[in-house]
Design a protein around this motif. Structure first.
Motif, PDB file in Angstrom:
ATOM      1  N   ARG A 154       0.809  -1.222   0.000  1.00  0.00           N
ATOM      2  CA  ARG A 154       0.000   0.000   0.000  1.00  0.00           C
ATOM      3  C   ARG A 154       0.842   1.271   0.000  1.00  0.00           C
ATOM      4  NH1 ARG A 154      -4.724   1.744   4.406  1.00  0.00           N
ATOM      5  NH2 ARG A 154      -5.336   3.660   3.344  1.00  0.00           N
ATOM      6  N   PHE A 155       1.898   1.317   0.832  1.00  0.00           N
ATOM      7  CA  PHE A 155       2.649   2.558   1.017  1.00  0.00           C
ATOM      8  C   PHE A 155       4.022   2.546   0.354  1.00  0.00           C
ATOM      9  CE2 PHE A 155      -0.133   2.347   4.827  1.00  0.00           C
ATOM     10  CZ  PHE A 155      -0.852   3.509   4.613  1.00  0.00           C
ATOM     11  N   GLY A 156       4.366   1.476  -0.337  1.00  0.00           N
ATOM     12  CA  GLY A 156       5.713   1.359  -0.880  1.00  0.00           C
ATOM     13  C   GLY A 156       6.600   0.604   0.087  1.00  0.00           C
ATOM     14  N   ARG A 157       7.808   0.309  -0.357  1.00  0.00           N
ATOM     15  CA  ARG A 157       8.676  -0.572   0.429  1.00  0.00           C
ATOM     16  C   ARG A 157       9.478   0.166   1.504  1.00  0.00           C
ATOM     17  NH1 ARG A 157       5.461  -4.323  -1.607  1.00  0.00           N
ATOM     18  NH2 ARG A 157       5.944  -4.939  -3.759  1.00  0.00           N
ATOM     19  N   ARG A 158       9.937   1.395   1.233  1.00  0.00           N
ATOM     20  CA  ARG A 158      10.905   2.033   2.119  1.00  0.00           C
ATOM     21  C   ARG A 158      10.339   2.422   3.485  1.00  0.00           C
ATOM     22  NH1 ARG A 158      13.543   6.435   1.616  1.00  0.00           N
ATOM     23  NH2 ARG A 158      15.678   5.787   2.120  1.00  0.00           N
ATOM     24  N   ARG A 159       9.170   3.083   3.501  1.00  0.00           N
ATOM     25  CA  ARG A 159       8.668   3.610   4.772  1.00  0.00           C
ATOM     26  C   ARG A 159       8.391   2.516   5.801  1.00  0.00           C
ATOM     27  NH1 ARG A 159       3.918   7.713   3.547  1.00  0.00           N
ATOM     28  NH2 ARG A 159       3.676   6.426   1.674  1.00  0.00           N
ATOM     29  N   PRO A 160       7.652   1.451   5.460  1.00  0.00           N
ATOM     30  CA  PRO A 160       7.448   0.390   6.458  1.00  0.00           C
ATOM     31  C   PRO A 160       8.757  -0.269   6.890  1.00  0.00           C
ATOM     32  CG  PRO A 160       5.860   0.195   4.664  1.00  0.00           C
ATOM     33  CD  PRO A 160       6.873   1.212   4.232  1.00  0.00           C
ATOM     34  N   LEU A 161       9.699  -0.381   5.966  1.00  0.00           N
ATOM     35  CA  LEU A 161      10.979  -0.990   6.300  1.00  0.00           C
ATOM     36  C   LEU A 161      11.732  -0.158   7.333  1.00  0.00           C
ATOM     37  CD1 LEU A 161      13.204  -3.088   5.814  1.00  0.00           C
ATOM     38  CD2 LEU A 161      14.000  -1.668   3.914  1.00  0.00           C
ATOM     39  N   LEU A 162      11.817   1.140   7.116  1.00  0.00           N
ATOM     40  CA  LEU A 162      12.560   2.001   8.038  1.00  0.00           C
ATOM     41  C   LEU A 162      11.930   2.019   9.432  1.00  0.00           C
ATOM     42  CD1 LEU A 162      13.373   4.982   5.642  1.00  0.00           C
ATOM     43  CD2 LEU A 162      14.971   3.267   6.528  1.00  0.00           C
ATOM     44  N   VAL A 163      10.605   2.052   9.489  1.00  0.00           N
ATOM     45  CA  VAL A 163       9.932   2.022  10.793  1.00  0.00           C
ATOM     46  C   VAL A 163      10.241   0.708  11.512  1.00  0.00           C
ATOM     47  CG1 VAL A 163       7.684   1.942  11.932  1.00  0.00           C
ATOM     48  CG2 VAL A 163       8.106   3.616  10.127  1.00  0.00           C
ATOM     49  N   GLY A 164      10.179  -0.400  10.785  1.00  0.00           N
ATOM     50  CA  GLY A 164      10.439  -1.696  11.399  1.00  0.00           C
ATOM     51  C   GLY A 164      11.857  -1.816  11.946  1.00  0.00           C
ATOM     52  N   VAL A 165      12.840  -1.353  11.184  1.00  0.00           N
ATOM     53  CA  VAL A 165      14.231  -1.453  11.625  1.00  0.00           C
ATOM     54  C   VAL A 165      14.475  -0.580  12.859  1.00  0.00           C
ATOM     55  CG1 VAL A 165      16.632  -1.121  10.977  1.00  0.00           C
ATOM     56  CG2 VAL A 165      15.017  -2.009   9.296  1.00  0.00           C
ATOM     57  N   ALA A 166      13.881   0.611  12.876  1.00  0.00           N
ATOM     58  CA  ALA A 166      14.046   1.499  14.034  1.00  0.00           C
ATOM     59  C   ALA A 166      13.456   0.864  15.300  1.00  0.00           C
ATOM     60  CB  ALA A 166      13.378   2.843  13.744  1.00  0.00           C
ATOM     61  N   LEU A 167      12.274   0.263  15.177  1.00  0.00           N
ATOM     62  CA  LEU A 167      11.656  -0.379  16.341  1.00  0.00           C
ATOM     63  C   LEU A 167      12.452  -1.600  16.796  1.00  0.00           C
ATOM     64  CD1 LEU A 167       7.871  -0.125  15.398  1.00  0.00           C
ATOM     65  CD2 LEU A 167       9.107   1.176  17.143  1.00  0.00           C
ATOM     66  N   PHE A 168      13.024  -2.339  15.847  1.00  0.00           N
ATOM     67  CA  PHE A 168      13.869  -3.485  16.202  1.00  0.00           C
ATOM     68  C   PHE A 168      15.010  -3.034  17.121  1.00  0.00           C
ATOM     69  CE2 PHE A 168      17.696  -5.980  15.486  1.00  0.00           C
ATOM     70  CZ  PHE A 168      17.251  -7.282  15.650  1.00  0.00           C
ATOM     71  N   THR A 169      15.594  -1.903  16.802  1.00  0.00           N
ATOM     72  CA  THR A 169      16.699  -1.386  17.611  1.00  0.00           C
ATOM     73  C   THR A 169      16.239  -1.064  19.031  1.00  0.00           C
ATOM     74  OG1 THR A 169      17.695  -0.433  15.616  1.00  0.00           O
ATOM     75  CG2 THR A 169      18.460   0.406  17.742  1.00  0.00           C
ATOM     76  N   LEU A 170      15.089  -0.430  19.147  1.00  0.00           N
ATOM     77  CA  LEU A 170      14.570  -0.065  20.471  1.00  0.00           C
ATOM     78  C   LEU A 170      14.235  -1.290  21.308  1.00  0.00           C
ATOM     79  CD1 LEU A 170      12.241   2.941  19.539  1.00  0.00           C
ATOM     80  CD2 LEU A 170      14.517   3.027  20.598  1.00  0.00           C
ATOM     81  N   PHE A 171      13.612  -2.293  20.689  1.00  0.00           N
ATOM     82  CA  PHE A 171      13.226  -3.484  21.445  1.00  0.00           C
ATOM     83  C   PHE A 171      14.431  -4.358  21.781  1.00  0.00           C
ATOM     84  CE2 PHE A 171       8.975  -2.749  19.282  1.00  0.00           C
ATOM     85  CZ  PHE A 171       8.417  -2.170  20.415  1.00  0.00           C
TER      86      PHE A 171
END
Length: 408
Positions: free
Chosen positions: A77-94
């Protein structure tokens, strides 16, 4: 390799994409393998059982699977980059949350969330590959990604064994947080958008139901999902039990176990690269079935080694043979599953990834209820490998010979 016309990138962009995607695909191995040598120590430190220590791996892998059902459709729906960047950032926090977990229960929650976030890297990698390639070229692309991503199962346990000399399991998760931050920067500056705005869907449950309906009406896709579920069960049985079997059962040190684990990962990588060489001649379907049949033979050898009392030599010979055969078939299975679903690649990759990462963590621990023994590991691997090969053969039968390249 032939890129699809809609997104045909320059050569240097393709090469950069292979590197970035391969590293991002390493989320799963990094999340599991880096602290694998410290798994027995984790159980002791948190005053919990071996089964609960294994569960910290299971919940992360479930998160890696279930999260793909969110990240995959979002990327359509939103393209590949935006969901990917959000996911990687949250992975770092968790990952940081894992460092400061005071109890095994808190660690289980943090690991689940870490897996849910990291799933974006896994599923979107597959969707980007399908954006760029199809058929035998997609199989070759996936094999190239394996050349990069499979370095993680080789390096991670060795690095984990080395880290075990200087830090405890919390320190390993601190390293994982640093890796997550580095991957975020790599994705931010190294990966371009591959899904044009015109190819994105408008979202909503109606579109999502239509996509899932199309997938479930494709018998080849359904059979490949079954094969992926069985293959994931076999691999997770190996992943979750091997440290206990080889260290507690056969007396290997964390460092020797790490070297053994890395050698097995290298065998898997070599199988994937042989697939890349052979796929244009044999086609993805034929090569996938060959890999699955070879996996059954190697798994049977592993079971025989345990039942006949061949000891450590028999196990350490059979395991890399099984992983080599799995690597030979692996990239082609993804090609067969995604081949007819370019318009919904994110959703298709999500379904495939979800069953791969969730069925195994749910089934494999049941086999270890009486203990993570050599027999429990080898019997689970053998039974699951046979189920995967059966589904693969049925899928190949449904493909017309002229469609074995699975062109879109």
């Amino acid at each position: 390799m032939t890129a699809t016309a809609a997104v045909a990138p320059p050569l240097m962009s393709v090469r950069r994409s292979i590197l970035v995607l391969g590293v991002l695909e390493a989320f799963g191995p990094l999340s599991m393998d880096l602290y694998l040598p410290r798994l027995p120590q984790l159980a002791s430190s948190l005053h919990t059982s071996d089964a609960m220590a294994q569960l910290t791996m299971s919940v992360c892998m479930v998160g890696l699977g279930v999260g793909q059902l969110v990240a995959g459709p979002l990327s359509d729906r939103f393209g590949r980059r935006r969901p990917l960047l959000v996911g990687v950032a949250l992975f770092t926090l968790f990952s940081l949350a894992c460092v400061f977990s005071p109890t095994v229960e808190a660690l289980l929650v943090a690991r689940l969330l870490q897996g849910l976030a990291g799933s974006a890297g896994l599923v979107i990698t597959m969707a980007v590959a399908r954006d760029l390639y199809s058929g035998a070229d997609l199989s070759r692309m996936l094999s190239l990604l394996t050349l990069v991503s499979a370095s993680a199962p080789i390096v991670a346990p060795v690095a984990g064994g080395a880290l075990a000399l200087v830090v405890d399991w919390r320190g390993v998760f601190l390293v994982l947080a640093g890796v997550g931050g580095a991957l975020f920067l790599l994705a931010l500056f190294g990966l371009r958008e591959t899904l044009p705005a015109a190819a994105r869907h408008g979202g909503g449950m109606r579109v999502l139901r239509a996509h899932f309906g199309s997938l479930m009406r494709d018998p080849v896709f359904v059979l490949m999902v079954i094969a992926a579920a069985a293959g994931g069960t076999a691999f997770f049985a190996y992943l979750s039990m091997s440290s206990f079997v080889l260290q507690d059962g056969f007396g290997l040190s964390p460092q020797l176990f790490a070297l053994c684990f890395a050698g097995n990962a290298l065998a898997n990588l070599l199988g994937a690269q042989l697939s890349r060489v052979l796929v244009r001649r044999g086609g993805p379907a034929r090569l996938y079935v060959c890999g699955q049949v070879a996996s059954v033979a190697a798994a049977a050898l592993l079971l025989a080694a345990v039942l006949l009392g061949w000891g450590l030599p028999g196990v350490v010979i059979a395991l890399p043979l099984w992983l080599f055969a799995s690597g030979l078939g692996g990239p082609n299975g993804t090609t067969l599953a995604l081949g007819s679903h370019a318009a919904r690649a994110g959703t298709a990759a999500a379904v495939l990834g979800t069953v791969t990462f969730t069925v195994g963590p749910l089934v494999a621990p049941l086999a270890a209820l009486a203990g993570a023994s050599p027999l429990a590991m080898s019997a689970t691997i053998a039974a699951a490998s046979l189920a995967a090969a059966t589904a693969a053969a049925l899928a190949a039968r449904r493909l017309h010979p002229s469609a074995s390249a699975v062109s879109s």
